[in-house]
Motif scaffolding. Structure first.
Motif, PDB file in Angstrom:
ATOM      1  N   PHE A   1       0.828  -1.194   0.000  1.00  0.00           N
ATOM      2  CA  PHE A   1       0.000   0.000   0.000  1.00  0.00           C
ATOM      3  C   PHE A   1       0.874   1.261   0.000  1.00  0.00           C
ATOM      4  O   PHE A   1       1.994   1.248   0.517  1.00  0.00           O
ATOM      5  N   TRP A   2       0.302   2.317  -0.520  1.00  0.00           N
ATOM      6  CA  TRP A   2       0.867   3.645  -0.331  1.00  0.00           C
ATOM      7  C   TRP A   2      -0.217   4.547   0.256  1.00  0.00           C
ATOM      8  O   TRP A   2      -1.369   4.535  -0.212  1.00  0.00           O
ATOM      9  N   TYR A   3       0.208   5.302   1.282  1.00  0.00           N
ATOM     10  CA  TYR A   3      -0.677   6.267   1.912  1.00  0.00           C
ATOM     11  C   TYR A   3      -0.014   7.643   1.864  1.00  0.00           C
ATOM     12  O   TYR A   3       1.206   7.763   1.946  1.00  0.00           O
ATOM     13  N   LYS A   4      -0.857   8.672   1.795  1.00  0.00           N
ATOM     14  CA  LYS A   4      -0.412  10.061   1.837  1.00  0.00           C
ATOM     15  C   LYS A   4      -0.871  10.658   3.150  1.00  0.00           C
ATOM     16  O   LYS A   4      -2.019  10.475   3.559  1.00  0.00           O
ATOM     17  N   GLN A   5       0.027  11.363   3.825  1.00  0.00           N
ATOM     18  CA  GLN A   5      -0.335  12.025   5.074  1.00  0.00           C
ATOM     19  C   GLN A   5       0.004  13.512   4.980  1.00  0.00           C
ATOM     20  O   GLN A   5       1.144  13.923   5.150  1.00  0.00           O
ATOM     21  N   PRO A   6      -1.006  14.357   4.723  1.00  0.00           N
ATOM     22  CA  PRO A   6      -0.756  15.803   4.722  1.00  0.00           C
ATOM     23  C   PRO A   6      -0.538  16.304   6.140  1.00  0.00           C
ATOM     24  O   PRO A   6      -0.636  15.536   7.101  1.00  0.00           O
ATOM     25  N   SER A   7      -0.262  17.568   6.261  1.00  0.00           N
ATOM     26  CA  SER A   7       0.051  18.143   7.574  1.00  0.00           C
ATOM     27  C   SER A   7      -1.114  18.039   8.552  1.00  0.00           C
ATOM     28  O   SER A   7      -0.914  18.083   9.763  1.00  0.00           O
ATOM     29  N   SER A   8      -2.317  17.843   8.052  1.00  0.00           N
ATOM     30  CA  SER A   8      -3.488  17.680   8.932  1.00  0.00           C
ATOM     31  C   SER A   8      -3.450  16.369   9.707  1.00  0.00           C
ATOM     32  O   SER A   8      -4.129  16.217  10.714  1.00  0.00           O
ATOM     33  N   GLY A   9      -2.666  15.398   9.215  1.00  0.00           N
ATOM     34  CA  GLY A   9      -2.477  14.156   9.945  1.00  0.00           C
ATOM     35  C   GLY A   9      -3.265  12.956   9.439  1.00  0.00           C
ATOM     36  O   GLY A   9      -2.912  11.824   9.749  1.00  0.00           O
ATOM     37  N   GLU A  10      -4.323  13.171   8.690  1.00  0.00           N
ATOM     38  CA  GLU A  10      -5.097  12.022   8.233  1.00  0.00           C
ATOM     39  C   GLU A  10      -4.281  11.174   7.257  1.00  0.00           C
ATOM     40  O   GLU A  10      -3.416  11.676   6.561  1.00  0.00           O
TER      41      GLU A  10
END
Lengths: 116, 113
Positions: free
Chosen positions: A35-44
Motif C-alpha cells: 500500500f501507499w498512503y499520503k499524510q498531509p500536515s493535517s495528519g489524516e
C-alpha cells in the motif's frame, strides 16, 4: 519478520514533473498486500494505491502508479504531473493476513515537496 | 457518508490520569485497528479486533486497553501505566482482517502535561 524500507527521507520535485518514491520490503509470506498512503500536515492517512502480491499488472489509480518488482521486493510509487497539493508525507506499507490480523507495517516515510 | 470518526481531535491529560479515545465506523467493517504515530515515524500497531467481542494485542499494547462491544465502536483507553503517551493516535478499519485497504479516521493528538 516483515519490514518496509523507505530510503528517501525527503524529496523535491518541480510542479508538473513526475517523481518516484522508493520502497523495498521484506517478507517470507507468499500472499501479501502493498500500500501507499499520503499524510498531509493535517495528519489524516489517505489511501492512494494497492498492489496484491499475486497481481501480475502494476496497479494504477489516476496519477498514481505502483512499480511492482516482486523479484527485487520493491514497490515504488510513481506520481505523474505533480501538483502543489501533492506536498505531504508518503508512507509505504504492507500487510499479510497471517500477521496480526492483517496489520499494516509502515516504513519511515518520505516527505515530498512540490516546487512551483 | 460512510467513514470513521475519532474524537476528540486534541486531548490533554495530566500524568496519572486514564483517558479514552473514541473510534466509530459506519462502514460495516469487521476489522478495526489502533495505531500510534510518533513524530517523524511510521505507525505502530497497538491493538486490533477482527470481530465483535474479540481483540488482540499488537506490537506496543503495554499501558493501553480496548473493548469491542459493538461492531461499529472500538474505543482505546490510555492508562497511567503508559510511560510515554504523548503521540498521534489513528484508528482504522477494513472489511475483513487482512482484506486490502484500511480506512483511517482523522486521528487524535494526545498530549500529557
Amino acid at each position: 519478520a516483515q519490514k518496509i524500507t523507505q530510503t528517501q527521507p525527503g524529496m523535491f520535485v518541480q510542479e508538473k514533473e513526475a517523481v518516484t518514491l522508493d520502497c523495498t520490503y521484506d517478507t517470507s509470506d507468499q500472499s501479501y498486500g502493498l500500500f501507499w498512503y499520503k499524510q498531509p500536515s493535517s495528519g489524516e492517512m489517505i489511501f492512494l494505491i494497492y498492489q496484491g502480491s499475486y497481481d501480475e499488472q502494476n496497479a494504477t489509480e489516476g496519477r498514481y502508479s505502483l512499480n511492482f518488482q516482486k523479484a527485487r521486493k520493491s514497490a515504488n510509487l510513481v506520481i505523474s504531473a505533480s501538483q502543489l497539493g501533492d506536498s505531504a508525507m508518503y508512507f509505504c506499507a504492507m500487510s499479510s493476513i497471517y500477521n496480526q490480523g492483517g496489520k499494516l507495517i509502515f516504513g519511515q516515510g518520505t516527505e515530498l515537496s512540490v516546487k512551483p | 457518508d460512510g467513514g470513521i470518526t475519532q474524537s476528540p481531535k486534541y486531548l490533554f491529560r495530566k500524568e496519572g490520569q486514564n483517558v479514552t479515545l473514541s473510534c466509530e465506523q459506519n462502514l460495516n467493517h469487521d476489522a478495526m485497528y489502533w495505531y500510534r504515530q510518533d513524530p517523524g515515524q511510521g505507525l505502530r500497531l497497538i491493538y486490533y479486533s477482527q470481530i465483535v467481542n474479540d481483540f488482540q494485542k499488537g506490537d506496543i499494547a503495554e499501558g493501553y486497553s480496548v473493548s469491542r462491544e459493538k461492531k461499529e465502536s472500538f474505543p482505546l483507553t490510555v492508562t497511567s501505566a503508559q510511560k510515554n503517551p504523548t503521540a498521534f493516535y489513528l484508528c482504522a478499519s477494513s472489511i475483513v482482517p487482512g482484506g486490502g485497504e484500511q480506512f483511517f479516521g482523522p486521528g487524535t493528538r494526545l498530549t500529557v502535561l
